[in-house]
Enzyme design. Sequence first.
Site, PDB file in Angstrom:
ATOM      1  N   LYS A 268       0.847  -1.192   0.000  1.00  0.00           N
ATOM      2  CA  LYS A 268       0.000   0.000   0.000  1.00  0.00           C
ATOM      3  C   LYS A 268       0.883   1.242   0.000  1.00  0.00           C
ATOM      4  O   LYS A 268       1.873   1.318   0.726  1.00  0.00           O
ATOM      5  CB  LYS A 268      -0.907  -0.027   1.234  1.00  0.00           C
TER       6      LYS A 268
ATOM      7  N   SER B 236      -9.403   1.607   2.956  1.00  0.00           N
ATOM      8  CA  SER B 236      -8.588   2.412   2.069  1.00  0.00           C
ATOM      9  C   SER B 236      -7.574   1.592   1.292  1.00  0.00           C
ATOM     10  O   SER B 236      -6.990   2.062   0.323  1.00  0.00           O
ATOM     11  CB  SER B 236      -7.862   3.498   2.881  1.00  0.00           C
TER      12      SER B 236
ATOM     13  N   SER C 267      -9.716  -0.896   7.230  1.00  0.00           N
ATOM     14  CA  SER C 267      -9.180  -0.913   5.875  1.00  0.00           C
ATOM     15  C   SER C 267      -8.446  -2.190   5.513  1.00  0.00           C
ATOM     16  O   SER C 267      -8.180  -2.440   4.336  1.00  0.00           O
ATOM     17  CB  SER C 267      -8.247   0.287   5.665  1.00  0.00           C
TER      18      SER C 267
END
Length: 608
Positions: free
Chosen positions: A77, A151, A175
């Site tokens: 990420k 996210s 998330s």
Amino acid sequence: MLPTILDLASLQSAYAAGLSPLDLVEQLIARRRAADDPAIFITQTPDDDLRAAARDLMARAPGPNSLPLWGIPFAVKDNIDVAGLPTTAACPAFAYRPEQDATVVARLTTAGALVIGKTNLDQFATGLNGTRSPHGAPRSVFDRNYVSGGSSSGSAVAVASGLASFALGTDTAGSGRVPAAFNNLVGIKPTPGLVPNVGVVPACRSVDVVTVFAATVGDGVAIRKVMEGYDAADPFSRKAVPASLPASGLRIGVLDGAEREFFGNKDVEGLYDAAIERARALGATIVPFDYAPFRQAAELLYNGPWVAERLAAVKEFLATNAGDFDPTVRTIIEGAKAYDAVAAFEGRYKLEALRQKTRQEWQKADILMLPTSPTTYTVEQMMADPIVKNGHFGRYTNFVNLLDCAAIAVPAGFDADGHLPAGVTLIGPAFSDDALAPLADAMHRTLNMGMGKDRAAVIPEVSHVPQADDRSVPIAVVGAHLTGMPLNYELTAGGGRLVKTCRTAGDYRLFVLPNTAPPKPGLVRQPGYQGKGLEVEVWALAPEAFGRFVQNIPGPLGIGKLVLDDGSSVSGFICEAYAVDGAHEITELGGWRHYMRMKTETEEKDRG
């Protein structure tokens, strides 16, 4: 040819059979180019750099699988540092190029893993839906009209699409769990402080957690174990003292009454109810609990002073670059200006009061099982009402880090049309991370809905799931006591819990015992015999339940030590050799389940 989903067992088998990391990289490069979702990555590791990393690994550790994650590809990420690749947090103006890896990335690459790129996210990790990025919205791998969850959106889609074996996310509000549910994956959400956050752009620094998206629970646990460990450079890092759970009669708290909210999504509600029944069938005791104090704690994360932590993370950048923020993200973060130091303390007091109320509910249950998300939405629906609908996703996730819990999200099946997936999350006390894994693994395996976008994929028998609690006694079953077989109730009625499915060592043979009702096999070890091993299930029983179970075993069967394919030993069913003289041998079928399936098919043909 690589499998669609790159689980660890499949890749490690391919490496053992002659595949090289360089071969893998070439196939991954081709997959990346063919990928139909342009929003998965923000920055991809350049092709030549990926080839160079594979060569370096082969020079550093020449033997196949000579490191725990030898040649295993993973995505990161883009709020987690990877040396040489920019960190942007999905805000181009914020970008910087780190000189060193985040602690978790460094630990993974040292173990042999290969970084394939940085993935898209809700900007500054503010959101649960995946639409808040200037790089576009990664979509559900099952329907491009639907959100992928956020996210950590790009990370989940990368794994579910077969571009990576696993991916790192971060989890403040859910998330690391919601995207797993929307993409038929496992999401490992460690206890806060178990995995270091050094080199991670914070969202809410005091409750942020680095997470793992993986194809299986075993994969996710193995990867988490590589990442975890105290890091003095992280002020929130902690030295873990593992928490145990009951070996039998595990009590699972489930939603009841008015707290069951699915925002009109009957499919997800039905899948939640089916998961409850699956847990019951695995030996759990189901108990209702009052979710209200947990929900009230969850509301503090975005509707309380904790939103000020998001401002603390980016306040200097916001002061000079407000126009570079996603409008919804900016609205949320600027909302922190309504809170002062007094409000922060008042919020802390409220959280602690709610924590006391939740302790009363924890007296009823050992762990909780909640919907990972009560519903899902199309990208269009989310964009039309981004704050309210995003809040729906967090109804059952936002409290978990605030209340210092461990969690594992697992798939729960698909809606009535077989269209979109949903998930459930097992939640336990701090540092129950390993203790949650056996049930989470069993829940995933018994679902039989594949991995990621490949619904037909079979979860590998090789498992990295921790063994059951030391107070329990493991026992391997090979025939009529397997899950779904006629005598399995003798295990579940005694509080048994499925730990894993695996195989024996290769020197065992399996026979059909004559004149047994229900039909039973006889497992005999023959040193020197070179087979492929036979399917067994390892269950965990409390010592007293184990004693009662063994007393009822009829001859010529008994309990002895079985050697498994990983070299370990476990108590399990064996048969006296005289009983298989002249018996029909079924070793080549690989296990009793396959034999019974063939037997049933033959009988149906004969009747037809």
